[in-house]
Design an enzyme around this catalytic site. Structure first.
Site, short mmCIF file in Angstrom:
data_model
loop_
_atom_site.label_atom_id
_atom_site.label_comp_id
_atom_site.label_asym_id
_atom_site.label_seq_id
_atom_site.Cartn_x
_atom_site.Cartn_y
_atom_site.Cartn_z
N SER A 321 25.19 10.42 26.35
CA SER A 321 25.40 11.08 27.44
C SER A 321 25.05 10.02 28.50
CB SER A 321 24.58 12.16 27.42
OG SER A 321 24.71 13.17 28.49
N ASP A 378 34.21 17.87 24.48
CA ASP A 378 33.11 17.45 25.20
C ASP A 378 33.64 17.40 26.77
OD1 ASP A 378 30.93 16.65 26.25
OD2 ASP A 378 30.76 15.03 25.07
N HIS A 423 28.94 18.72 22.82
CA HIS A 423 28.11 17.56 23.62
C HIS A 423 27.12 16.91 22.65
CE1 HIS A 423 27.47 14.69 26.56
NE2 HIS A 423 26.07 15.11 26.79
#
Length: 492
Positions: A321, A378, A423
């Protein structure tokens, strides 16, 4: 033995047999695989059933035949035959075969399964991306799969290292912290911190004074580690330096994520090389008692290069991320921090776009290799710049080679899993561990334990498996697996 169907079966059941006759002819009977005694048993069941059906139907022969009655007769016939005693997979869908149940129990066990580590030897540069992982992704090479999962678990260690002690001291420099690494052959040499250039308004602290670390400007974001085991160095073909960076955790980190304007890279000779403002802020900003992320990484990498001068080295940067975005900026920074920098590779999980096409060209010119692991569901991997094309200097562009996985291909996760699951880093590692190829998306011999996935994403795991987990006495409390001083080896 021949059964006279026309003379024995009543009219209703005769219609059923005629409908299915073609499929019965082309299939091998499951009775052929049974013993003589078992065969006699099931033929006896058939004979008793047909006799019983004859007696029952004699009183109803004048009644009109309907689709509903055919369905009922068919169901009664199959139940009488007891075919589930012949083939376990002919049970109802929710009933697992013993082998499937044993496999699920193993995957939900607390006993971690260690995978063999193949010798990478002279091929280590190939697995480190010297050829952009050509020929290794589809089908996914088993050695590369293990390396990807291993680097992902370094990021999990960074998450755990932060959440075990998220608060920063206010008036002094932070003390060194212990990090439980996923591999005993590595040791942590440096803690890394990221600082936001923006602060929350004072009224936020007045209204919510107990937010604590959620509003701090500087936070522990990862670490530098180096392989320090001779046998592992020999297996990998070099001494590996790992830089692991976690994802977003604090309020100010979230604030920086939304500062999506493209800005010029400081010190760049090309004014068209641009990256996201918020990511650059977290990379470049100094804290009150800690250096910037960029300064810390450069100093530590320079020190390690000098310490192990003359050895074969590699630098691997991994993040999830926000950490995936910062990994690219770190790679750009260290790729020119010394006269002879070792090969630099980035393994990123669920990373957003970071810069424009000129930034991509800049990394390519520096020979930075990037493998982006992307979940097809995602949304984070599609931002920023989702509404803008990538053919100009003011548009965002992804970097490197892509390994694409898909939540829908997992036999354990719901196909409509929510955004957080798609995610989630553990979900990523679960999908990578199971990925075989685009034609065979999830391998049957995947070894990664499901404990952490079920514990953290219970609402996104198919009910069949959560129910079986409960039936195996693996309740929520037992699924909370404690983190040992050394995390388990990732599966192959």
């Amino acid at each position: 033995m021949q059964i006279g169907v026309n003379s024995t079966v009543p009219a209703q059941n005769l219609l059923v047999f005629q409908t299915k006759r073609a499929s019965f002819k082309c299939r091998k009977s499951p009775l052929n695989s049974l013993s003589t005694e078992s065969t006699r048993k099931h033929l006896s069941n058939l004979e008793k059933l047909l006799q019983k059906t004859n007696q029952t139907d004699s009183d109803q022969v004048t009644k009109p035949l309907t689709n509903g009655s055919i369905s009922i007769k068919r169901k009664g016939l199959l139940e009488g035959l007891k075919l589930w005693d012949i083939k376990p997979e002919m049970k109802a869908a929710e009933e697992m075969s013993p082998s499937h149940l044993n496999r699920l129990q193993r995957l939900l066990s607390k006993t971690m399964e260690y995978s063999p580590r193949n010798n990478l030897g002279s091929r280590w540069r190939e697995y480190h991306g010297c050829n952009d992982w050509s020929g290794l992704l589809d089908p996914l090479d088993e050695n590369l799969r293990r390396e990807v999962v291993r680097y992902g678990e370094f990021v999990q260690a960074a998450y755990h290292g932060f959440h075990s002690n998220p608060a920063m001291p206010v008036d002094e420099a932070p003390l060194p912290r212990h990090v439980a690494l996923p591999d005993r052959s590595y040791k942590v040499t440096k803690s890394l911190y990221a600082t936001s250039s923006v602060g929350l308004p004072k009224w936020v602290d007045d209204m919510a004074p107990n937010l604590g670390w959620m509003t701090q400007r500087s936070s522990w974001i990862g670490f530098v580690a180096v392989c320090d085991d001779r046998r592992e160095i020999q297996r990998m073909g070099r001494r590996d330096i790992v830089i692991a960076l976690r994802g977003t955790a604090t309020c100010l980190e979230w604030t920086e994520n939304f500062r999506a304007q493209l800005v010029r890279i400081p010190g760049s000779d090309d004014s068209n090389e641009r990256v996201e403002c918020g990511f650059l802020s977290l990379h470049e900003t100094r804290g009150a008692h800690v250096p910037s992320l960029a300064e810390s990484v450069v100093q530590e990498v320079q020190r390690l290069i000098e310490m192990y001068k003359g050895e074969t080295l590699s630098i691997t940067i991994t993040g999830h991320s926000l950490g995936a975005a910062l990994s690219l900026l770190v790679a750009d920074e260290i790729s020119s921090c010394a006269p002879q920098v070792p090969p630099v590779a980035v393994f990123s999980f669920g990373g957003p776009r970071v810069g424009n096409k000129n930034f991509v060209q800049r990394l390519n010119q520096k020979n930075v290799k990037v493998l982006r692991i992307v979940n097809n569901q995602d949304l984070i991997t599609r931002v920023p710049g989702v509404f803008i094309g990538d053919n100009n200097s003011w548009a965002y562009t992804h970097v490197g080679t892509e390994l694409r996985v898909d939540t829908k291909m997992s036999p354990y996760l719901k196909p409509d899993a929510d955004i957080s699951c798609c995610h989630d880093l553990e979900a990523y590692l679960h999908l990578v561990d199971g990925f075989s190829s685009s034609n065979c998306p999830f391998r049957l011999n995947a070894k990664r334990s499901l404990v952490k996935l079920v514990n953290e994403q219970r609402s996104n795991v198919k009910q069949l498996y959560t129910h079986k987990a409960l039936s195996l006495n693996l309740d929520r409390d037992r699924l909370n697996v404690p983190i040992p001083s050394c995390l388990p080896s990732p599966s192959r």
